[in-house]
Design a protein around this motif. Structure first.
Motif, PDB file in Angstrom:
ATOM      1  N   GLY A   1       1.099  -1.100   0.116  1.00 20.17           N
ATOM      2  CA  GLY A   1      -0.126  -0.034  -0.033  1.00 20.17           C
ATOM      3  C   GLY A   1       0.876   1.461   0.092  1.00 20.17           C
ATOM      4  N   LEU A   2       0.233   2.293   0.426  1.00 20.26           N
ATOM      5  CA  LEU A   2       0.864   3.563   0.373  1.00 20.26           C
ATOM      6  C   LEU A   2       0.901   4.308   1.825  1.00 20.26           C
ATOM      7  N   THR A   3       1.973   4.712   2.482  1.00 20.21           N
ATOM      8  CA  THR A   3       2.107   5.445   3.838  1.00 20.21           C
ATOM      9  C   THR A   3       2.418   6.701   3.518  1.00 20.21           C
ATOM     10  N   LEU A   4       1.707   7.644   4.457  1.00 19.44           N
ATOM     11  CA  LEU A   4       2.125   9.013   4.528  1.00 19.44           C
ATOM     12  C   LEU A   4       2.576   9.114   5.856  1.00 19.44           C
ATOM     13  N   GLY A   5       4.134   9.214   6.242  1.00 17.77           N
ATOM     14  CA  GLY A   5       4.550   9.211   7.405  1.00 17.77           C
ATOM     15  C   GLY A   5       5.203  10.382   7.905  1.00 17.77           C
ATOM     16  N   PHE A   6       5.521  10.641   9.215  1.00 19.75           N
ATOM     17  CA  PHE A   6       6.141  11.399   9.825  1.00 19.75           C
ATOM     18  C   PHE A   6       7.115  10.903  10.694  1.00 19.75           C
ATOM     19  N   LEU A   7       8.508  11.317  10.672  1.00 19.07           N
ATOM     20  CA  LEU A   7       9.612  10.980  11.663  1.00 19.07           C
ATOM     21  C   LEU A   7       9.818  12.013  12.764  1.00 19.07           C
TER      22      LEU A   7
ATOM     23  N   THR B   1      14.056   7.658  16.875  1.00 15.89           N
ATOM     24  CA  THR B   1      13.469   6.409  16.999  1.00 15.89           C
ATOM     25  C   THR B   1      12.087   6.226  16.823  1.00 15.89           C
ATOM     26  N   TRP B   2      11.142   7.284  16.840  1.00 12.02           N
ATOM     27  CA  TRP B   2       9.744   7.171  16.735  1.00 12.02           C
ATOM     28  C   TRP B   2       9.337   7.557  15.294  1.00 12.02           C
ATOM     29  N   SER B   3       8.567   6.958  14.775  1.00  9.47           N
ATOM     30  CA  SER B   3       7.632   7.462  13.644  1.00  9.47           C
ATOM     31  C   SER B   3       6.346   7.170  13.535  1.00  9.47           C
ATOM     32  N   PHE B   4       5.282   7.872  12.840  1.00 13.16           N
ATOM     33  CA  PHE B   4       4.071   7.726  12.881  1.00 13.16           C
ATOM     34  C   PHE B   4       3.709   7.718  11.247  1.00 13.16           C
ATOM     35  N   GLY B   5       2.453   6.887  10.892  1.00  8.89           N
ATOM     36  CA  GLY B   5       2.157   6.797   9.733  1.00  8.89           C
ATOM     37  C   GLY B   5       0.515   6.574   9.450  1.00  8.89           C
ATOM     38  N   LEU B   6       0.110   7.027   8.252  1.00  8.68           N
ATOM     39  CA  LEU B   6      -1.359   6.640   7.606  1.00  8.68           C
ATOM     40  C   LEU B   6      -1.160   5.710   6.502  1.00  8.68           C
ATOM     41  N   THR B   7      -1.681   4.582   6.654  1.00  2.82           N
ATOM     42  CA  THR B   7      -1.450   3.666   5.303  1.00  2.82           C
ATOM     43  C   THR B   7      -2.976   3.102   4.904  1.00  2.82           C
TER      44      THR B   7
ATOM     45  N   VAL C   1      -7.649   1.234   6.387  1.00  4.50           N
ATOM     46  CA  VAL C   1      -7.109   2.255   6.662  1.00  4.50           C
ATOM     47  C   VAL C   1      -6.785   2.397   8.181  1.00  4.50           C
ATOM     48  N   VAL C   2      -5.465   2.596   8.239  1.00  4.54           N
ATOM     49  CA  VAL C   2      -4.746   2.830   9.815  1.00  4.54           C
ATOM     50  C   VAL C   2      -3.899   3.398   9.864  1.00  4.54           C
ATOM     51  N   VAL C   3      -3.731   4.008  11.165  1.00  9.35           N
ATOM     52  CA  VAL C   3      -2.587   4.813  11.725  1.00  9.35           C
ATOM     53  C   VAL C   3      -1.541   4.051  12.408  1.00  9.35           C
ATOM     54  N   SER C   4      -0.293   4.209  12.411  1.00 12.73           N
ATOM     55  CA  SER C   4       0.453   3.053  13.049  1.00 12.73           C
ATOM     56  C   SER C   4       1.750   4.137  13.875  1.00 12.73           C
ATOM     57  N   ALA C   5       2.200   3.691  14.957  1.00  8.82           N
ATOM     58  CA  ALA C   5       3.234   4.097  15.714  1.00  8.82           C
ATOM     59  C   ALA C   5       4.325   3.249  15.731  1.00  8.82           C
ATOM     60  N   ALA C   6       5.618   3.424  15.240  1.00 12.31           N
ATOM     61  CA  ALA C   6       6.793   2.499  15.308  1.00 12.31           C
ATOM     62  C   ALA C   6       7.888   3.084  15.938  1.00 12.31           C
ATOM     63  N   TRP C   7       8.550   2.051  16.546  1.00 17.35           N
ATOM     64  CA  TRP C   7       9.745   2.292  17.332  1.00 17.35           C
ATOM     65  C   TRP C   7      10.734   1.620  17.036  1.00 17.35           C
TER      66      TRP C   7
ATOM     67  N   LYS D   1      12.650  -3.277  15.249  1.00 23.25           N
ATOM     68  CA  LYS D   1      11.429  -2.291  14.805  1.00 23.25           C
ATOM     69  C   LYS D   1      10.367  -2.928  15.376  1.00 23.25           C
ATOM     70  N   LEU D   2       9.675  -2.239  16.200  1.00 25.32           N
ATOM     71  CA  LEU D   2       8.307  -2.555  16.838  1.00 25.32           C
ATOM     72  C   LEU D   2       7.104  -1.750  16.473  1.00 25.32           C
ATOM     73  N   ALA D   3       5.899  -2.190  16.180  1.00 23.29           N
ATOM     74  CA  ALA D   3       5.006  -1.214  15.730  1.00 23.29           C
ATOM     75  C   ALA D   3       3.511  -1.636  16.312  1.00 23.29           C
TER      76      ALA D   3
END
Length: 305
Positions: free
Chosen positions: A206-212, A216-222, A250-256, A263-265
C-alpha cells in the motif's frame, strides 16, 4: 444482534517481502543478512449487510528470510512464511446456509531480486508460491502462483518513483493483474510518502504517509486494497468451494526503531468496503454480502541481522 465470542487467536501478519526490501540498502560488510518478522491483527465484530449474521476475525503471520547482496545495488533473497486467519461467525449467520468457513491456513515462499538499472534505476522481481485453505482442504486446490515486478528511478535526492505490476493466478483458474506504485518521496525532512508494508499481504503493498517524530519514533497513515481468497474443505456447507474476503483497510501506526536490528509497531484503524463471497467447487456464486466498517488493530515486529 448477539455474537459468539472466542479467546483471540495469536496472529502474526503484515510482511509482504516486496515492501520490506523495496528501498533497503545492502549491508556494507557482510553480504548475507537475515530477517524475522511478523505480527498480530484483530478485526472487531461487524454485521453483514445483505444477509443475517456477523463475524469477527483474528490473524497471525510470520516469515523468515535470507538475502545475499553481492554489491550495494544487487541482491537476491529467499523468504518463507505462514500463518492462520480465524473467522468467528455468530449463530445467526445465514451466508452459505450457516458458518461458511472457520480457520484458514496460509503458507508462502518468495524469491526477491533487486538489480541496478543504469546509474539511477532499480528493478525488482519477486516470484512467489502461496497456499490458502481450510485445515482439511486439498493442498493442490489451494495453491496460487504469481509475480511482483517493478522498476523505479532516482529522480533526485528526495524522490524515487516508478511503475510496477502484480500478476497472480486465482483459485478458479483465472488471473488477477493489478498495478503497483513504487515511491520513496521525502516531502520534507520529517514527512515522507512511500510504498509500505501490507496488511495481510494479498494484493501488493500500500501507500504510507509518514512522519519522523524523532530518531527512534515514527507515525504513519496507511491504506491499501485487500483481496483474500481461499479453498474450503469438504466438511462445510460448500464442500470444496472458494471463500473470498475483500476490504480497504485504513490504519494509523506508531513505530519504535531503537537501532538497525529491531523495529516494533502498533496500528489501528478501520476496514471499509468489506465484502464476503462464497462460491461452490464449480466456481458458481452461492452467496455474497457486504459488511459494515470494522475496527482493526494489532502489532508487528521486524528483526534484521
Amino acid at each position: 444482534m448477539s455474537r459468539t465470542t472466542k479467546t483471540p487467536t495469536i496472529v502474526a501478519v503484515l510482511c509482504l517481502l516486496f515492501a520490506q526490501n523495496l528501498f533497503a540498502q545492502a549491508p556494507k560488510n557482510d553480504p548475507v543478512s537475515f530477517n524475522f518478522d511478523g505480527g498480530i491483527a484483530f478485526q472487531s465484530g461487524t454485521d453483514l449487510s445483505d444477509v443475517e449474521g456477523g463475524f469477527s476475525v483474528n490473524r497471525w503471520f510470520a516469515s523468515m528470510g535470507v538475502t545475499y547482496a553481492w554489491n550495494p545495488r544487487n541482491s537476491i533473497g529467499l523468504s518463507v512464511g505462514g500463518g492462520t486467519t480465524t473467522y468467528d461467525f455468530d449463530t445467526l449467520t445465514t451466508i452459505g446456509g450457516g458458518t461458511p468457513w472457520e480457520e484458514i491456513d496460509e503458507t508462502r515462499i518468495s524469491l526477491v531480486g533487486r538489480f541496478g538499472l543504469g546509474e539511477k534505476g532499480t528493478l525488482f522481481l519477486i516470484p512467489s508460491a502461496r497456499y490458502h485453505g481450510e485445515n482439511d482442504a486439498n493442498t493442490s486446490d489451494g495453491r496460487t502462483w504469481g509475480m511482483f515486478a517493478a522498476a523505479a528511478w532516482r529522480l533526485n535526492e528526495k524522490l524515487t518513483i516508478g511503475p510496477g505490476i502484480g500478476v497472480f493466478s486465482k483459485l478458479e483458474d483465472s488471473t488477477r493483474i493489478f498495478p503497483i506504485l513504487v515511491i520513496d518521496w521525502k516531502i520534507t525532512e520529517r514527512w515522507y510518502l512511500s510504498t509500505s508494508r501490507a496488511l495481510a499481504a494479498s494484493q501488493g503493498p500500500g501507500l504510507t504517509l509518514g512522519f519522523l517524530a524523532t530518531e527512534t519514533w515514527s507515525f504513519g497513515l496507511t491504506s491499501r486494497y485487500e483481496n483474500q481468497e481461499f479453498r474450503l474443505d469438504e466438511n462445510g456447507t460448500t464442500p470444496g468451494g472458494i471463500g473470498k474476503d475483500q476490504s480497504i483497510p485504513v490504519v494509523v501506526s506508531a513505530a519504535w526503531k531503537p537501532n538497525k536490528t529491531v523495529k516494533l509497531a502498533l496500528f489501528g484503524g478501520l476496514e471499509f468496503a468489506g465484502k464476503l463471497k462464497l462460491k461452490n467447487a464449480a466456481d458458481e456464486l452461492v452467496s455474497e454480502s457486504k459488511y459494515d466498517p470494522a475496527a482493526i488493530f494489532g502489532a508487528t515486529f521486524d528483526l534484521r541481522f
